[in-house]
Design a protein around this motif. Structure first.
Motif, PDB file in Angstrom:
ATOM      1  N   VAL A  83      -2.273  11.181  -5.368  1.00 50.67           N
ATOM      2  CA  VAL A  83      -3.187  10.006  -4.870  1.00 50.67           C
ATOM      3  C   VAL A  83      -2.848   9.254  -3.822  1.00 50.67           C
ATOM      4  N   PHE A  84      -1.692   8.920  -3.642  1.00 53.40           N
ATOM      5  CA  PHE A  84      -1.241   8.211  -2.394  1.00 53.40           C
ATOM      6  C   PHE A  84      -1.523   8.987  -1.035  1.00 53.40           C
ATOM      7  N   GLN A  85      -1.155  10.219  -1.162  1.00 50.71           N
ATOM      8  CA  GLN A  85      -1.010  11.090  -0.043  1.00 50.71           C
ATOM      9  C   GLN A  85      -2.605  11.296   0.204  1.00 50.71           C
ATOM     10  N   ALA A  86      -3.441  11.563  -0.516  1.00 50.78           N
ATOM     11  CA  ALA A  86      -4.918  11.688  -0.386  1.00 50.78           C
ATOM     12  C   ALA A  86      -5.545  10.596   0.355  1.00 50.78           C
ATOM     13  N   ALA A  87      -5.055   9.466  -0.285  1.00 51.00           N
ATOM     14  CA  ALA A  87      -5.454   8.118   0.342  1.00 51.00           C
ATOM     15  C   ALA A  87      -5.060   7.828   1.880  1.00 51.00           C
ATOM     16  N   ALA A  88      -4.013   8.401   2.052  1.00 49.46           N
ATOM     17  CA  ALA A  88      -3.283   8.164   3.327  1.00 49.46           C
ATOM     18  C   ALA A  88      -3.890   9.065   4.603  1.00 49.46           C
ATOM     19  N   GLN A  89      -4.519  10.225   3.844  1.00 54.20           N
ATOM     20  CA  GLN A  89      -5.273  11.180   4.780  1.00 54.20           C
ATOM     21  C   GLN A  89      -6.562  10.881   5.082  1.00 54.20           C
ATOM     22  N   GLU A  90      -7.302  10.638   3.828  1.00 54.92           N
ATOM     23  CA  GLU A  90      -8.818  10.445   4.017  1.00 54.92           C
ATOM     24  C   GLU A  90      -9.428   9.026   3.351  1.00 54.92           C
ATOM     25  N   GLY A  91      -8.688   8.146   3.075  1.00 49.90           N
ATOM     26  CA  GLY A  91      -8.771   6.948   2.592  1.00 49.90           C
ATOM     27  C   GLY A  91      -9.522   6.064   3.482  1.00 49.90           C
ATOM     28  N   SER A  92      -9.902   4.795   3.090  1.00 53.47           N
ATOM     29  CA  SER A  92     -10.622   3.808   3.890  1.00 53.47           C
ATOM     30  C   SER A  92      -9.621   3.359   5.173  1.00 53.47           C
ATOM     31  N   PHE A  93      -8.262   3.255   4.966  1.00 50.59           N
ATOM     32  CA  PHE A  93      -7.569   2.768   5.896  1.00 50.59           C
ATOM     33  C   PHE A  93      -6.741   3.996   6.546  1.00 50.59           C
ATOM     34  N   SER A  94      -7.240   4.973   6.527  1.00 57.46           N
ATOM     35  CA  SER A  94      -6.658   6.358   6.963  1.00 57.46           C
ATOM     36  C   SER A  94      -7.069   6.340   8.547  1.00 57.46           C
ATOM     37  N   GLN A  95      -6.320   7.568   9.340  1.00 56.65           N
ATOM     38  CA  GLN A  95      -6.719   7.925  10.641  1.00 56.65           C
ATOM     39  C   GLN A  95      -7.957   8.651  10.862  1.00 56.65           C
ATOM     40  N   ALA A  96      -8.454   9.171   9.922  1.00 51.10           N
ATOM     41  CA  ALA A  96      -9.760  10.193   9.835  1.00 51.10           C
ATOM     42  C   ALA A  96     -10.848   9.227  10.404  1.00 51.10           C
ATOM     43  N   PRO A  97     -12.047   9.914  10.913  1.00 55.70           N
ATOM     44  CA  PRO A  97     -12.951   9.401  11.385  1.00 55.70           C
ATOM     45  C   PRO A  97     -13.673   8.307  10.347  1.00 55.70           C
ATOM     46  N   ILE A  98     -14.325   7.570  10.763  1.00 54.21           N
ATOM     47  CA  ILE A  98     -15.006   6.739   9.677  1.00 54.21           C
ATOM     48  C   ILE A  98     -15.862   7.645   8.884  1.00 54.21           C
ATOM     49  N   GLU A  99     -16.741   8.448   9.322  1.00 54.46           N
ATOM     50  CA  GLU A  99     -17.869   8.910   8.554  1.00 54.46           C
ATOM     51  C   GLU A  99     -17.097  10.047   7.432  1.00 54.46           C
ATOM     52  N   GLN A 100     -15.747  10.368   7.829  1.00 56.12           N
ATOM     53  CA  GLN A 100     -14.977  11.256   7.020  1.00 56.12           C
ATOM     54  C   GLN A 100     -14.120  10.622   5.889  1.00 56.12           C
ATOM     55  N   ARG A 101     -14.010   9.345   6.044  1.00 58.92           N
ATOM     56  CA  ARG A 101     -13.273   8.605   5.203  1.00 58.92           C
ATOM     57  C   ARG A 101     -13.876   8.495   3.768  1.00 58.92           C
ATOM     58  N   LYS A 102     -12.983   8.303   2.458  1.00 64.80           N
ATOM     59  CA  LYS A 102     -13.546   8.431   1.180  1.00 64.80           C
ATOM     60  C   LYS A 102     -13.224   7.020   0.646  1.00 64.80           C
ATOM     61  N   SER A 103     -14.054   6.885  -0.427  1.00 65.17           N
ATOM     62  CA  SER A 103     -13.771   5.616  -0.960  1.00 65.17           C
ATOM     63  C   SER A 103     -12.565   5.738  -2.169  1.00 65.17           C
ATOM     64  N   ARG A 104     -12.235   4.889  -2.881  1.00 64.33           N
ATOM     65  CA  ARG A 104     -11.598   4.758  -3.943  1.00 64.33           C
ATOM     66  C   ARG A 104     -11.841   5.848  -5.119  1.00 64.33           C
ATOM     67  N   ASN A 105     -12.946   5.726  -5.427  1.00 63.49           N
ATOM     68  CA  ASN A 105     -13.647   6.576  -6.334  1.00 63.49           C
ATOM     69  C   ASN A 105     -13.657   7.940  -5.893  1.00 63.49           C
ATOM     70  N   GLU A 106     -14.044   8.319  -4.777  1.00 62.93           N
ATOM     71  CA  GLU A 106     -14.012   9.597  -4.292  1.00 62.93           C
ATOM     72  C   GLU A 106     -12.394  10.295  -4.223  1.00 62.93           C
ATOM     73  N   ILE A 107     -11.595   9.249  -3.794  1.00 61.10           N
ATOM     74  CA  ILE A 107     -10.120   9.779  -3.684  1.00 61.10           C
ATOM     75  C   ILE A 107      -9.657  10.226  -5.074  1.00 61.10           C
ATOM     76  N   LEU A 108     -10.148   9.572  -6.202  1.00 53.69           N
ATOM     77  CA  LEU A 108      -9.655   9.908  -7.650  1.00 53.69           C
ATOM     78  C   LEU A 108     -10.444  11.307  -7.920  1.00 53.69           C
ATOM     79  N   GLU A 109     -11.798  11.385  -7.664  1.00 52.69           N
ATOM     80  CA  GLU A 109     -12.491  12.415  -8.061  1.00 52.69           C
ATOM     81  C   GLU A 109     -11.901  13.823  -7.407  1.00 52.69           C
ATOM     82  N   TYR A 110     -11.400  13.563  -6.119  1.00 56.21           N
ATOM     83  CA  TYR A 110     -10.592  14.711  -5.403  1.00 56.21           C
ATOM     84  C   TYR A 110      -9.538  15.107  -5.783  1.00 56.21           C
TER      85      TYR A 110
END
Length: 507
Positions: free
Chosen positions: A121-148
């Motif tokens: 979960v923490f690795q997915a949040a670091a890659q695509e979470g709200s505070f990741s380096q991914a583009p803003i439109e590709q960032r996922k919310s908390r629930n989306e990270i859990l669903e992923y």
């Protein structure tokens, strides 16, 4: 944690805390001068109500698989407004120590641990979470990270099941992990979130109060420097039961006996008819057996472990059906500088939760006792009739009869404790007496040749063993000729002629 109650936990870690004692903050004692005594609970409606309330709580928690945190929270609410909160906490401590908890896991074929789930979960949040380096439109919310992460786990589980699809029933539904279940499993390895799977403690209020009193005494024994146990006349089966626990817990002991309190059939009958199991003759002459045990505070190393062994031995002493007495020197105070004397006895009305195993009499033992008593009565009558014939016979015939030495007639009594070499303790089942002479006989159950040889070497010369051929261990069926001089073997029934012959040889 309801998600785990509805689904079968396939992989779990069992956590068992075993027998524990009351901690210092839960002890209730009374000190007067150099004496100290535990404050034991009486079986009053008030305390029994406390105990039954806690028993109902733990039985309900076992049925509903409540977490440790939920159980502790209910106990905290019960003790919040109670004056006797220390008693309630002590009772609940005993019950918690008899609980088995499991770490809940996800209902997968090979469920990952909570640590592995957090890493994913923490690795997915670091890659695509709200505070990741991914583009803003590709960032996922908390629930989306859990669903992923749930979709990844479900896909991995489905692939593993396809490999073993031969054993899978047709039409079986796949169990999909939901985000709420994943969130609950992230920190399931915390102690507070462990689920109660089995409660092994007292299930009645009376039994819980009895266990509380035992635990209070055990907590004081953990602080002892020396313990002296005095036991009056007691059936040899119970003494064997007691020493089995002393040796099992590897306690350091020294024993002494009082030979004035002889153990014979008359005393045994008095003991069996007495409520306390102590004959009047023995009570006036003193104790028959004194056992000195080293306390944990007398050791330089591993005192905590030894103290636990001593405390676990205590319920075996309480189980004895006699007027036992225990005197202990206890170190008291925060720094344990004050030496106090504690005295416990059968008068405290303590109840043991240990089962009295091995105190029954075998069929072979009972049959032999009946047969030998019949033989003794018959030989005694024959001896008395022989004396009458001697009086009426001539002087010449009397001289001839005197030359014939008749074997001694040994009276059968119940056994008593016998000390061998090097503080070796023996518990003979029977003691044969003739005037001031004694011969001891022990019926051995399962045995091995090596162990039996050691016992024969340590036993006194007037001691022999009766062993069963059918209970011989595979590693020791053979005994040397020298050892066989002290052994009588039998199959099902102990041979009376063999025993009589052995008495003649040793007498």
């Amino acid at each position: 944690m309801s998600w785990c109650q509805r689904k079968r936990v396939k992989s779990s870690l069992l956590i068992e805390e075993g027998d524990m004692m009351l901690t210092n903050d839960l002890m209730r004692v009374r000190t007067k001068g150099k004496n100290i005594e535990p404050i034991l609970l009486k079986n009053t409606p008030k305390y029994k109500g406390y105990a039954e309330q806690l028993v109902d709580l733990f039985l309900y928690a076992e049925k509903m698989a409540l977490s440790r945190a939920e159980i502790v929270e209910v106990i905290r609410d019960l003790t919040a407004l109670e004056v006797d909160h220390k008693i309630l906490k002590g009772l609940s401590k005993i019950m918690l120590d008899r609980c088995e908890f499991i770490i809940p896991s996800l209902p997968l074929e090979d469920p990952p641990s909570s640590f592995e789930l957090r890493m994913r979960v923490f690795q997915a949040a670091a890659q695509e979470g709200s505070f990741s380096q991914a583009p803003i439109e590709q960032r996922k919310s908390r629930n989306e990270i859990l669903e992923y992460v749930c979709s990844e786990l479900n896909l991995e589980d489905r692939n593993s099941e396809e490999k073993t699809s031969d054993n899978k029933e047709e039409g079986a539904l796949d169990v999909l992990i939901q985000p709420k279940e994943l969130e609950a499993a992230l920190y399931a390895d915390l102690k507070e979130l462990h689920l109660l799977s089995n409660y092994n403690g007292p299930k009645e209020g009376d039994r819980l109060l009895e266990r509380y009193n035992i635990s209070m005494c055990q907590a004081l024994l953990l602080r002892s420097t020396s313990v002296v146990v005095e036991i009056p006349f007691l059936d040899i089966k119970w003494l064997r039961f007691l020493f089995r626990y002393i040796k099992f817990h590897q306690l350091i002991y020294d024993i002494s006996t009082d030979n004035e309190c002889a153990i014979d059939e008359e005393h045994f009958s008095e003991m069996m008819s007495s409520e306390e199991g102590l004959s009047e003759d023995c009570s006036t002459k003193g104790m028959a057996l004194t056992i000195k045990l080293d306390g944990p505070q007398s050791l330089f190393k591993q005192s905590t472990r030894y103290g636990m062994q001593l405390a676990l031995f205590f319920p075996a002493l309480v189980a004895l059906p006699c007027s036992w007495t225990l005197n202990a020197e206890v170190l008291w105070g925060k720094k344990r500088k004050f030496r106090k004397k504690m005295t416990l006895s059968a008068q405290n009305n303590l109840k043991s939760h240990y089962k009295a195993l091995g105190v029954w009499r075998s069929r072979a033992e009972e049959v032999f006792e009946d047969r030998y008593n019949e033989y003794y009565v018959k030989e005694q009558k024959a001896a008395e009739s022989g004396k009458e014939q001697k009086k009426s016979s001539s002087a010449l015939s009397s001289k001839k009869t005197r030359k014939k030495l008749k074997p001694k007639l040994w009276k059968l009594n119940r056994g008593r404790v016998v000390l061998g070499k090097g503080q070796q303790v023996f518990f003979p089942d029977f003691c044969f007496t003739h005037n001031n002479d004694s011969i001891f006989m022990e019926i051995v159950g399962f045995w091995r040749g090596g162990e039996l040889k050691k016992k024969i070497k340590s036993a006194p010369k007037n001691y022999f063993f009766v062993v069963s051929k059918r209970l011989a261990g595979e590693a020791g069926k053979k005994i040397g000729a020298k050892e066989m001089e002290r052994v009588v073997d039998f199959a099902e029934v102990i041979s009376l002629p063999k025993v009589v012959k052995k008495l003649e040889d040793l007498g």
